[in-house]
Design a protein around this motif. Structure first.
Motif, PDB file in Angstrom:
ATOM      1  N   ILE A 141      47.190  30.890  43.870  1.00 17.99           N
ATOM      2  CA  ILE A 141      46.105  32.082  43.900  1.00 17.99           C
ATOM      3  C   ILE A 141      46.204  33.026  45.063  1.00 17.99           C
ATOM      4  CG2 ILE A 141      44.436  30.574  45.344  1.00 17.99           C
ATOM      5  CD1 ILE A 141      43.276  32.405  42.281  1.00 17.99           C
ATOM      6  N   LYS A 142      46.101  34.054  44.662  1.00 13.76           N
ATOM      7  CA  LYS A 142      46.337  35.052  46.036  1.00 13.76           C
ATOM      8  C   LYS A 142      44.969  34.960  46.859  1.00 13.76           C
ATOM      9  CE  LYS A 142      48.652  38.488  42.792  1.00 13.76           C
ATOM     10  NZ  LYS A 142      48.446  39.813  42.049  1.00 13.76           N
ATOM     11  N   PRO A 143      45.459  34.700  48.100  1.00 13.20           N
ATOM     12  CA  PRO A 143      44.327  34.490  49.140  1.00 13.20           C
ATOM     13  C   PRO A 143      42.994  35.552  48.939  1.00 13.20           C
ATOM     14  CG  PRO A 143      46.480  34.366  50.039  1.00 13.20           C
ATOM     15  CD  PRO A 143      46.659  35.025  48.515  1.00 13.20           C
ATOM     16  N   GLU A 144      43.371  36.670  48.756  1.00 17.16           N
ATOM     17  CA  GLU A 144      42.228  37.569  48.504  1.00 17.16           C
ATOM     18  C   GLU A 144      41.564  37.619  47.064  1.00 17.16           C
ATOM     19  OE1 GLU A 144      46.005  39.732  46.970  1.00 17.16           O
ATOM     20  OE2 GLU A 144      45.563  38.309  48.432  1.00 17.16           O
ATOM     21  N   GLY A 145      42.132  36.652  46.205  1.00 19.63           N
ATOM     22  CA  GLY A 145      41.673  36.450  44.940  1.00 19.63           C
ATOM     23  C   GLY A 145      40.809  35.111  44.664  1.00 19.63           C
ATOM     24  N   LEU A 146      40.901  34.180  45.838  1.00 18.72           N
ATOM     25  CA  LEU A 146      40.149  32.897  45.697  1.00 18.72           C
ATOM     26  C   LEU A 146      38.518  32.955  45.436  1.00 18.72           C
ATOM     27  CD1 LEU A 146      40.468  29.881  45.575  1.00 18.72           C
ATOM     28  CD2 LEU A 146      40.004  29.840  48.158  1.00 18.72           C
ATOM     29  N   GLU A 147      37.974  33.540  46.162  1.00 16.35           N
ATOM     30  CA  GLU A 147      36.414  33.526  45.854  1.00 16.35           C
ATOM     31  C   GLU A 147      36.154  34.303  44.475  1.00 16.35           C
ATOM     32  OE1 GLU A 147      34.445  31.715  47.698  1.00 16.35           O
ATOM     33  OE2 GLU A 147      36.106  31.125  48.870  1.00 16.35           O
ATOM     34  N   GLN A 148      36.797  35.198  44.179  1.00 14.05           N
ATOM     35  CA  GLN A 148      36.416  35.836  42.928  1.00 14.05           C
ATOM     36  C   GLN A 148      36.710  34.808  41.543  1.00 14.05           C
ATOM     37  OE1 GLN A 148      34.992  39.051  42.245  1.00 14.05           O
ATOM     38  NE2 GLN A 148      34.554  38.200  40.331  1.00 14.05           N
ATOM     39  N   TYR A 149      37.986  34.142  41.906  1.00 15.52           N
ATOM     40  CA  TYR A 149      38.373  33.132  40.825  1.00 15.52           C
ATOM     41  C   TYR A 149      37.083  32.289  40.703  1.00 15.52           C
ATOM     42  CZ  TYR A 149      41.563  30.276  37.998  1.00 15.52           C
ATOM     43  OH  TYR A 149      42.020  29.405  37.346  1.00 15.52           O
ATOM     44  N   ALA A 160      34.191  32.303  41.538  1.00 16.38           N
ATOM     45  CA  ALA A 160      33.000  32.997  40.978  1.00 16.38           C
ATOM     46  C   ALA A 160      33.070  33.429  39.400  1.00 16.38           C
ATOM     47  CB  ALA A 160      32.751  34.360  41.655  1.00 16.38           C
ATOM     48  N   TYR A 161      34.313  33.641  39.027  1.00 19.02           N
ATOM     49  CA  TYR A 161      34.466  33.748  37.557  1.00 19.02           C
ATOM     50  C   TYR A 161      34.217  32.307  36.747  1.00 19.02           C
ATOM     51  CZ  TYR A 161      36.505  38.476  37.613  1.00 19.02           C
ATOM     52  OH  TYR A 161      36.668  39.894  37.768  1.00 19.02           O
ATOM     53  N   HIS A 162      34.844  31.317  37.305  1.00 15.67           N
ATOM     54  CA  HIS A 162      34.755  29.909  36.713  1.00 15.67           C
ATOM     55  C   HIS A 162      33.446  29.467  36.767  1.00 15.67           C
ATOM     56  CE1 HIS A 162      39.105  30.726  36.449  1.00 15.67           C
ATOM     57  NE2 HIS A 162      38.964  29.952  35.339  1.00 15.67           N
ATOM     58  N   ALA A 163      32.495  29.988  38.078  1.00 15.58           N
ATOM     59  CA  ALA A 163      31.211  29.342  38.077  1.00 15.58           C
ATOM     60  C   ALA A 163      30.348  29.780  36.872  1.00 15.58           C
ATOM     61  CB  ALA A 163      30.551  29.507  39.371  1.00 15.58           C
ATOM     62  N   ASN A 164      30.797  30.841  36.275  1.00 18.50           N
ATOM     63  CA  ASN A 164      29.928  31.458  35.140  1.00 18.50           C
ATOM     64  C   ASN A 164      30.948  32.195  34.362  1.00 18.50           C
ATOM     65  OD1 ASN A 164      27.809  32.414  33.658  1.00 18.50           O
ATOM     66  ND2 ASN A 164      27.408  33.974  34.882  1.00 18.50           N
ATOM     67  N   PRO A 165      31.917  31.383  33.287  1.00 22.14           N
ATOM     68  CA  PRO A 165      32.597  31.909  32.756  1.00 22.14           C
ATOM     69  C   PRO A 165      32.085  32.886  31.136  1.00 22.14           C
ATOM     70  CG  PRO A 165      32.971  29.611  32.432  1.00 22.14           C
ATOM     71  CD  PRO A 165      31.615  29.878  33.372  1.00 22.14           C
ATOM     72  N   LEU A 166      32.857  33.683  31.122  1.00 26.44           N
ATOM     73  CA  LEU A 166      32.354  34.715  30.013  1.00 26.44           C
ATOM     74  C   LEU A 166      31.860  33.915  28.578  1.00 26.44           C
ATOM     75  CD1 LEU A 166      35.041  37.382  30.085  1.00 26.44           C
ATOM     76  CD2 LEU A 166      32.902  37.677  30.921  1.00 26.44           C
ATOM     77  N   PRO A 167      30.953  34.255  27.994  1.00 24.77           N
ATOM     78  CA  PRO A 167      30.622  33.575  26.625  1.00 24.77           C
ATOM     79  C   PRO A 167      31.602  33.684  25.793  1.00 24.77           C
ATOM     80  CG  PRO A 167      28.709  35.295  27.267  1.00 24.77           C
ATOM     81  CD  PRO A 167      29.935  35.428  28.338  1.00 24.77           C
ATOM     82  N   GLY A 168      31.800  32.467  25.244  1.00 22.22           N
ATOM     83  CA  GLY A 168      33.066  32.301  24.320  1.00 22.22           C
ATOM     84  C   GLY A 168      34.275  31.652  24.709  1.00 22.22           C
ATOM     85  N   VAL A 169      34.338  31.837  26.334  1.00 25.10           N
ATOM     86  CA  VAL A 169      35.572  31.126  26.696  1.00 25.10           C
ATOM     87  C   VAL A 169      35.609  29.613  26.653  1.00 25.10           C
ATOM     88  CG1 VAL A 169      36.947  30.849  28.925  1.00 25.10           C
ATOM     89  CG2 VAL A 169      36.058  33.142  28.400  1.00 25.10           C
ATOM     90  N   SER A 173      42.414  38.926  31.318  1.00 22.74           N
ATOM     91  CA  SER A 173      42.661  40.347  31.990  1.00 22.74           C
ATOM     92  C   SER A 173      41.703  40.055  33.532  1.00 22.74           C
ATOM     93  CB  SER A 173      42.185  41.456  31.394  1.00 22.74           C
ATOM     94  OG  SER A 173      40.898  41.600  31.061  1.00 22.74           O
ATOM     95  N   LEU A 174      40.707  39.458  33.536  1.00 20.54           N
ATOM     96  CA  LEU A 174      40.008  39.255  34.500  1.00 20.54           C
ATOM     97  C   LEU A 174      40.588  38.333  35.776  1.00 20.54           C
ATOM     98  CD1 LEU A 174      36.243  39.122  33.036  1.00 20.54           C
ATOM     99  CD2 LEU A 174      37.394  40.966  34.208  1.00 20.54           C
ATOM    100  N   VAL A 175      41.141  37.322  35.063  1.00 19.88           N
ATOM    101  CA  VAL A 175      41.511  35.949  36.132  1.00 19.88           C
ATOM    102  C   VAL A 175      42.945  36.148  36.591  1.00 19.88           C
ATOM    103  CG1 VAL A 175      39.808  34.564  35.452  1.00 19.88           C
ATOM    104  CG2 VAL A 175      41.648  34.207  34.401  1.00 19.88           C
ATOM    105  N   LYS A 176      43.950  36.737  35.390  1.00 25.49           N
ATOM    106  CA  LYS A 176      45.435  36.736  35.751  1.00 25.49           C
ATOM    107  C   LYS A 176      45.828  37.683  36.991  1.00 25.49           C
ATOM    108  CE  LYS A 176      47.785  35.408  31.771  1.00 25.49           C
ATOM    109  NZ  LYS A 176      48.731  35.838  30.776  1.00 25.49           N
ATOM    110  N   PRO A 177      45.138  38.657  37.413  1.00 30.44           N
ATOM    111  CA  PRO A 177      45.371  39.400  38.479  1.00 30.44           C
ATOM    112  C   PRO A 177      45.379  38.578  39.702  1.00 30.44           C
ATOM    113  CG  PRO A 177      44.242  40.778  36.874  1.00 30.44           C
ATOM    114  CD  PRO A 177      44.123  39.351  36.495  1.00 30.44           C
TER     115      PRO A 177
END
Length: 101
Positions: free
Chosen positions: A4-12, A14-23, A73-77
């Motif tokens: 995980i990119k160090p600058e991306g950890l908190e966003q990653y 956050a995304y997984h704490a509330n996944p998009l509907p349907g994922v 497209s949100l999590v891969k970067p």
């Protein structure tokens, strides 16, 4: 396994704490269960059990899903594939060394 990119950890997280509907529904529809992602430092480890009959077809189905494509497209970067990964891998597979049921 992936970095995980160090600058991306908190966003990653956050995304997984509330996944998009349907994922999560697509993950289940593609016969993955007991899916977990663990983090240690810059490394992420995933674990899941596959309960279907055609893993490749199920993974193609997931990859073709528009919601999953948007999710990726949100999590891969935020992730950095390992330098020694096999051709075609984003997450690197790991060899199971020990298993106990």
């Amino acid at each position: 396994m992936i970095k995980i990119k160090p600058e991306g950890l908190e966003q990653y997280k956050a995304y997984h704490a509330n996944p998009l509907p349907g994922v999560n529904e697509m993950i289940k529809e593609c016969n993955l269960k007991n899916y977990s992602i663990y983090q240690r430092g810059d490394y992420m480890f995933s674990y899941f059990e596959y309960d279907g009959d055609d893993y490749e077809a199920d993974m193609e189905k997931m990859a073709a899903d528009p919601t999953t494509q948007h999710w990726w497209s949100l999590v891969k970067p935020l992730m950095q594939p390992l330098d020694d990964r096999n051709e075609g891998e984003f997450w690197s597979d790991m060899e199971e060394i020990y298993h106990l049921d």
